[in-house]
Motif scaffolding. Sequence first.
Motif, PDB file in Angstrom:
ATOM      1  N   VAL A  97      -0.586   6.284 -24.279  1.00 39.53           N
ATOM      2  CA  VAL A  97      -1.978   6.476 -24.672  1.00 39.53           C
ATOM      3  C   VAL A  97      -2.351   5.599 -25.852  1.00 39.53           C
ATOM      4  O   VAL A  97      -3.444   5.029 -25.894  1.00 39.53           O
ATOM      5  N   ASP A  98      -1.439   5.468 -26.842  1.00 39.77           N
ATOM      6  CA  ASP A  98      -1.759   4.686 -28.035  1.00 39.77           C
ATOM      7  C   ASP A  98      -2.136   3.253 -27.689  1.00 39.77           C
ATOM      8  O   ASP A  98      -3.001   2.650 -28.327  1.00 39.77           O
ATOM      9  N   GLY A  99      -1.494   2.690 -26.666  1.00 32.73           N
ATOM     10  CA  GLY A  99      -1.816   1.324 -26.263  1.00 32.73           C
ATOM     11  C   GLY A  99      -2.965   1.229 -25.278  1.00 32.73           C
ATOM     12  O   GLY A  99      -3.554   0.161 -25.097  1.00 32.73           O
ATOM     13  N   ALA A 100      -3.287   2.356 -24.621  1.00 34.40           N
ATOM     14  CA  ALA A 100      -4.319   2.327 -23.592  1.00 34.40           C
ATOM     15  C   ALA A 100      -5.707   2.099 -24.170  1.00 34.40           C
ATOM     16  O   ALA A 100      -6.579   1.522 -23.509  1.00 34.40           O
ATOM     17  N   HIS A 101      -5.937   2.551 -25.414  1.00 34.35           N
ATOM     18  CA  HIS A 101      -7.255   2.367 -26.031  1.00 34.35           C
ATOM     19  C   HIS A 101      -7.617   0.881 -26.109  1.00 34.35           C
ATOM     20  O   HIS A 101      -8.752   0.480 -25.853  1.00 34.35           O
ATOM     21  N   ASP A 102      -6.632   0.050 -26.482  1.00 36.37           N
ATOM     22  CA  ASP A 102      -6.891  -1.384 -26.629  1.00 36.37           C
ATOM     23  C   ASP A 102      -6.819  -2.122 -25.300  1.00 36.37           C
ATOM     24  O   ASP A 102      -7.423  -3.189 -25.146  1.00 36.37           O
ATOM     25  N   ALA A 103      -6.076  -1.564 -24.344  1.00 35.30           N
ATOM     26  CA  ALA A 103      -5.867  -2.269 -23.079  1.00 35.30           C
ATOM     27  C   ALA A 103      -6.963  -1.990 -22.059  1.00 35.30           C
ATOM     28  O   ALA A 103      -6.966  -2.573 -20.976  1.00 35.30           O
ATOM     29  N   GLY A 104      -7.911  -1.098 -22.373  1.00 40.47           N
ATOM     30  CA  GLY A 104      -8.956  -0.772 -21.412  1.00 40.47           C
ATOM     31  C   GLY A 104      -8.421   0.002 -20.230  1.00 40.47           C
ATOM     32  O   GLY A 104      -8.707  -0.315 -19.076  1.00 40.47           O
ATOM     33  N   LEU A 105      -7.606   1.020 -20.536  1.00 44.05           N
ATOM     34  CA  LEU A 105      -6.982   1.827 -19.488  1.00 44.05           C
ATOM     35  C   LEU A 105      -7.163   3.305 -19.783  1.00 44.05           C
ATOM     36  O   LEU A 105      -7.410   3.709 -20.918  1.00 44.05           O
ATOM     37  N   VAL A 106      -7.025   4.117 -18.755  1.00 45.96           N
ATOM     38  CA  VAL A 106      -7.044   5.569 -18.878  1.00 45.96           C
ATOM     39  C   VAL A 106      -5.674   6.095 -18.475  1.00 45.96           C
ATOM     40  O   VAL A 106      -5.107   5.660 -17.467  1.00 45.96           O
ATOM     41  N   VAL A 107      -5.139   7.004 -19.264  1.00 45.93           N
ATOM     42  CA  VAL A 107      -3.859   7.643 -18.965  1.00 45.93           C
ATOM     43  C   VAL A 107      -4.132   9.104 -18.617  1.00 45.93           C
ATOM     44  O   VAL A 107      -4.795   9.818 -19.377  1.00 45.93           O
ATOM     45  N   ALA A 108      -3.649   9.529 -17.466  1.00 43.67           N
ATOM     46  CA  ALA A 108      -3.833  10.917 -17.032  1.00 43.67           C
ATOM     47  C   ALA A 108      -2.477  11.566 -16.792  1.00 43.67           C
ATOM     48  O   ALA A 108      -1.541  10.918 -16.315  1.00 43.67           O
ATOM     49  N   VAL A 109      -2.388  12.844 -17.131  1.00 44.30           N
ATOM     50  CA  VAL A 109      -1.198  13.645 -16.849  1.00 44.30           C
ATOM     51  C   VAL A 109      -1.656  14.850 -16.041  1.00 44.30           C
ATOM     52  O   VAL A 109      -2.593  15.561 -16.435  1.00 44.30           O
ATOM     53  N   GLY A 110      -1.042  15.047 -14.870  1.00 47.02           N
ATOM     54  CA  GLY A 110      -1.436  16.147 -13.995  1.00 47.02           C
ATOM     55  C   GLY A 110      -0.292  17.101 -13.747  1.00 47.02           C
ATOM     56  O   GLY A 110       0.872  16.804 -14.042  1.00 47.02           O
ATOM     57  N   ASP A 111      -0.629  18.275 -13.184  1.00 49.31           N
ATOM     58  CA  ASP A 111       0.414  19.246 -12.882  1.00 49.31           C
ATOM     59  C   ASP A 111       1.016  18.969 -11.509  1.00 49.31           C
ATOM     60  O   ASP A 111       0.678  17.981 -10.846  1.00 49.31           O
ATOM     61  N   GLU A 112       1.924  19.840 -11.077  1.00 46.89           N
ATOM     62  CA  GLU A 112       2.645  19.619  -9.831  1.00 46.89           C
ATOM     63  C   GLU A 112       1.755  19.751  -8.605  1.00 46.89           C
ATOM     64  O   GLU A 112       2.152  19.363  -7.496  1.00 46.89           O
ATOM     65  N   HIS A 113       0.552  20.302  -8.766  1.00 44.18           N
ATOM     66  CA  HIS A 113      -0.371  20.462  -7.641  1.00 44.18           C
ATOM     67  C   HIS A 113      -1.397  19.333  -7.563  1.00 44.18           C
ATOM     68  O   HIS A 113      -2.204  19.301  -6.638  1.00 44.18           O
ATOM     69  N   GLY A 114      -1.398  18.417  -8.537  1.00 41.94           N
ATOM     70  CA  GLY A 114      -2.370  17.328  -8.551  1.00 41.94           C
ATOM     71  C   GLY A 114      -3.574  17.587  -9.429  1.00 41.94           C
ATOM     72  O   GLY A 114      -4.491  16.765  -9.483  1.00 41.94           O
TER      73      GLY A 114
END
Length: 443
Positions: A97-114
């Motif tokens: 996440v720390d690098g995603a702000h500058d890279a123009g990316l979104v980081v998502a974390v999901g559960d085992e069901h999606g």
Amino acid sequence: MPGTALPQPDPGAPGGGERSGSLRDRLLDAQQRAIDTGTVPLSLRPIVRASWERAIRGAVDPDRALPSLEHDEQEFLDYRAGHALAQVMPVVRRLLVDGAHDAGLVVAVGDEHGRLLWVEGDAALRHRAEDMLFVPGADWSESVVGTSAPGTALALDRAIQIRGAEHFNRIVHPWSCTAAPVHDPATGLVLGVIDITGTDHAVAPHTLGLVSATVAAVEAELKIASLESAVQATLRRSRMVSVGGSRAPRAARTPLSVLGPRRPRLGGVELSPRHAEILTLLAWHPAGLGTERLASLVYEAEGSPVTLRAELVRLRRVLEAAGEPPLESRPYRLGRELELDAAVVVRLLGQGALRRAAETYAGPLLPASTAPGIVELRAELAGRVRESMLADASADLLAAFAEREECRFDVELWRTLLALLPPRSPRRASVVAHLERIEAALR
């Protein structure tokens, strides 16, 4: 890995869908033909083709399918806070996440069901992603939205990249994503998924390695936490000694049989459907489940904690009759681990013992159950068995597996079997005939 560089976007480059317009047009044409005929073109990547076939069988609408938001805000926040991945979010933020702000990316974390639990990273991109409900609490499972990296990674239990128009859902075509599942290091079961989403740079060559390395770091952190919990449990058990000071011998685990059409059993005791569901869920989640969470997994409608507690009182009598220690509470968990046959199948698959896994897998998990948690576990287990068979089974083992009732209309499985059979095999004619019947039924 702190400081690992995330892929950087080209400031002058448009979105992935615009950059490969002709490819997107070809995929759109292929998708429309697949919807019209029920036959997905062989020109697609195999994992994408199989995912599209699942989406078509599941009647996913490529123009209107949007993820669902089923929980109110406080209920969702309570669920997220109690999820196993909550304790490792600092690792995810430090590595991705720390690098995603500058890279123009979104980081998502999901559960085992999606279901997405956290969506962080570039603020502008997150705001754009809200238009397709790529937000915390949204269900991005493959059965709901079709092909996507988070949902398909969970469906296949493997790391995956999906680019632009490879998504079955046309709303998602401007996006690309890379995702990998996270496993419980103690049981090997899927806990959730980590995903990077953006335009084409989200599927840059080294992004998959970066996500996989983050998953490895997260699983290592979970293992440390599990070992610490085990040490605490050992200290608690060390106090439970006989009067003479010698420890009581450890009993073998009682088998919990819930696979296939037979009546579920705990050792020699037959179980009611509801008790089988509760014991299966607690055996699958050895760290325990809170009252609200367990109720949501057991009851189709909104489960009442009062109703659940009354059922648990009756279940305690069953455990006593089977010679098992009583349930522990806060959270609810088994007093002693059970030998769940579904978990044995997962363990055998992890060891590469496919034939033994197929023999142990007597059929779907509690096939008559409609409890939400059991429905999810049934699909997860069936998917893991199926994908292992597709990837590694011999022709004779795959042939026996394909004859099962739940596999009779699995096009990909029968095509894989045909490819494995030797050219002069007497089985080829019957396999070809069966494939023709399947394809005719799907038209």
